[in-house]
Design a protein around this motif. Structure first.
Motif, PDB file in Angstrom:
ATOM      1  N   THR A  88      -6.395  -0.648   2.805  1.00 13.87           N
ATOM      2  CA  THR A  88      -7.028   0.642   3.096  1.00 13.87           C
ATOM      3  C   THR A  88      -6.201   1.765   2.460  1.00 13.87           C
ATOM      4  OG1 THR A  88      -5.811   0.796   5.191  1.00 13.87           O
ATOM      5  CG2 THR A  88      -8.048  -0.088   5.299  1.00 13.87           C
ATOM      6  N   ARG A 147      -0.299  -3.544  11.635  1.00  7.51           N
ATOM      7  CA  ARG A 147      -0.712  -2.148  11.735  1.00  7.51           C
ATOM      8  C   ARG A 147      -2.247  -2.141  11.695  1.00  7.51           C
ATOM      9  NH1 ARG A 147       2.085   1.271   7.079  1.00  7.51           N
ATOM     10  NH2 ARG A 147       0.483   0.120   5.941  1.00  7.51           N
ATOM     11  N   PHE A 192       1.830  -6.350   7.485  1.00  9.97           N
ATOM     12  CA  PHE A 192       1.696  -5.126   6.695  1.00  9.97           C
ATOM     13  C   PHE A 192       2.014  -5.287   5.215  1.00  9.97           C
ATOM     14  CE2 PHE A 192       5.916  -4.683   8.878  1.00  9.97           C
ATOM     15  CZ  PHE A 192       6.741  -4.806   7.764  1.00  9.97           C
ATOM     16  N   ASP A 198      -4.481   0.036  11.371  1.00  8.36           N
ATOM     17  CA  ASP A 198      -5.156   0.834  10.328  1.00  8.36           C
ATOM     18  C   ASP A 198      -5.282   0.090   9.003  1.00  8.36           C
ATOM     19  OD1 ASP A 198      -5.698   2.974  11.886  1.00  8.36           O
ATOM     20  OD2 ASP A 198      -4.088   4.250  11.116  1.00  8.36           O
ATOM     21  N   ASP A 199      -4.564  -1.012   8.864  1.00  7.02           N
ATOM     22  CA  ASP A 199      -4.692  -1.802   7.638  1.00  7.02           C
ATOM     23  C   ASP A 199      -6.004  -2.577   7.603  1.00  7.02           C
ATOM     24  OD1 ASP A 199      -2.185  -0.948   6.891  1.00  7.02           O
ATOM     25  OD2 ASP A 199      -1.154  -2.805   7.466  1.00  7.02           O
ATOM     26  N   TYR A 200      -6.587  -2.870   8.774  1.00  5.66           N
ATOM     27  CA  TYR A 200      -7.768  -3.752   8.744  1.00  5.66           C
ATOM     28  C   TYR A 200      -8.913  -3.351   9.674  1.00  5.66           C
ATOM     29  CZ  TYR A 200      -4.574  -5.739  12.240  1.00  5.66           C
ATOM     30  OH  TYR A 200      -3.686  -5.892  13.277  1.00  5.66           O
ATOM     31  N   ALA A 255      -1.602  -6.813   4.077  1.00  6.00           N
ATOM     32  CA  ALA A 255      -2.817  -6.026   4.341  1.00  6.00           C
ATOM     33  C   ALA A 255      -2.610  -4.531   4.123  1.00  6.00           C
ATOM     34  CB  ALA A 255      -3.286  -6.278   5.781  1.00  6.00           C
ATOM     35  N   GLY A 256      -1.362  -4.105   3.857  1.00  8.10           N
ATOM     36  CA  GLY A 256      -1.058  -2.665   3.768  1.00  8.10           C
ATOM     37  C   GLY A 256      -1.887  -1.923   2.733  1.00  8.10           C
ATOM     38  N   GLY A 287       0.814  -1.210   0.000  1.00  9.24           N
ATOM     39  CA  GLY A 287       0.000   0.000   0.000  1.00  9.24           C
ATOM     40  C   GLY A 287       0.848   1.262   0.000  1.00  9.24           C
TER      41      GLY A 287
END
Ligand SMILES: [Zn+2]
Length: 296
Positions: free
Chosen positions: A117, A155, A110, A157-159, A113-114, A67
């Motif tokens: 979002t 992290r 990360f 905020d990734d999920y 899943a980075g 991401g």
């Protein structure tokens, strides 16, 4: 590339580097250095290879990559080179982020899943607005109680924003995501790590995620130092590779910096060999080039 009735495309999201010692665990550098060249910081080149499975009825994206939400200091540590936004990557196959029905995340580290979002107007929101994101409940739960060694790879905020938007589907164990495409729990890398397995018109394939990150990791004891359960990883690799070799599955490696897919076979000496597909397999059905065009 056609596989059975499915159309498969590799979307290379980034290239980056990680410490070679960490990538090869207890394997001595004298051995792994023959497979992967280290830079002067001892880092080896890797990629994030997302897999798009178009079943005809659904468009399934496997993994999201690193991401874009990376401070410069960390991007430099990983020598991170992002190769495109999600929309730019999908444009290569004639799609947009709106077209993705399912996003499967093998585990919530990360580098997987980075890209789930993005930040927009100061808010972190799902990258794929119409997708159901499939992850394991056990992996999600673990990420909140990971100890000092494990937690640096997660992290929130990734999920967490996926859950806030009602797009996160947490499954418990093996699960058919859409007809012909399954997630199957392997453990090893993390306790609830899952691979993606598919079948279409007699063709079978597997996306190994971090159980076998590159073609150099095909040998079962060549397990990453990052793995939470390295002995389990070794056994799981043997089991899955035996099935893949016996039935000539297509196998896909998430972090392979070269051509990331091909077939495995078992030699007379009991060793797994990997044969890559030709580079032409990476050409997009849309006619817009191929996954490796911008890389290495
Ligand atoms: Zn990874």
């Amino acid at each position: 590339m056609k596989h059975g009735n499915f159309e498969l495309s590799i979307l290379r999201e980034c290239k980056f580097r990680l410490d070679g010692g960490a990538m090869y665990g207890v394997v001595p550098k004298t051995l792994w250095a023959k497979q992967a060249q280290a830079d002067d910081l001892n880092r080896v080149l890797l990629a994030c290879n997302l897999l798009l499975i178009d079943t005809g009825a659904a468009k399934v994206l496997v993994e999201t990559g690193m991401g874009s939400r990376w401070p410069q200091k960390e991007a430099e540590r990983y020598d991170l080179h992002t190769l495109g936004t999600a929309d730019q990557l999908l444009d290569q196959v004639g799609l947009t982020v709106d077209d993705i029905d399912f996003v499967i995340i093998s585990h919530l580290h990360f580098d997987h899943a980075g890209g789930a979002t993005i930040e927009r107007d100061g808010k972190i929101i799902p990258t794929f607005p119409n997708a159901k994101y499939i992850a394991q409940q056990g992996e999600f739960d673990f990420s909140f109680k990971a100890n000092a060694r494990a937690k640096a790879s997660y992290r929130k905020d990734d999920y967490v924003p996926l859950q806030e938007h009602g797009q996160l589907v947490l499954v418990d164990g093996d699960h058919e995501v859409t007809p012909g495409v399954w997630v199957k729990v392997t453990g090893g890398h993390t306790s609830h790590h899952q691979v993606v397995y598919w079948e279409s018109a007699g063709q079978k394939g597997v996306y190994f995620a971090d159980i076998i990150p590159t073609k150099s990791h095909v040998t079962p004891p060549w397990v990453m130092g990052y793995d939470h359960f390295p002995l389990a990883s070794c056994d799981i690799k043997s089991e899955w590779l035996s099935k893949a070799a016996a039935e000539n599955w297509l196998v896909v490696f998430d972090h392979e910096p070269g051509i990331p897919w091909g077939h495995v076979s078992l030699s007379d000496k009991g060793k797994f060999d990997f044969a890559t597909l030709d580079a032409s397999s990476l050409e997009f059905a849309s006619g817009k080039g191929r996954a490796l065009a911008s890389v290495v």
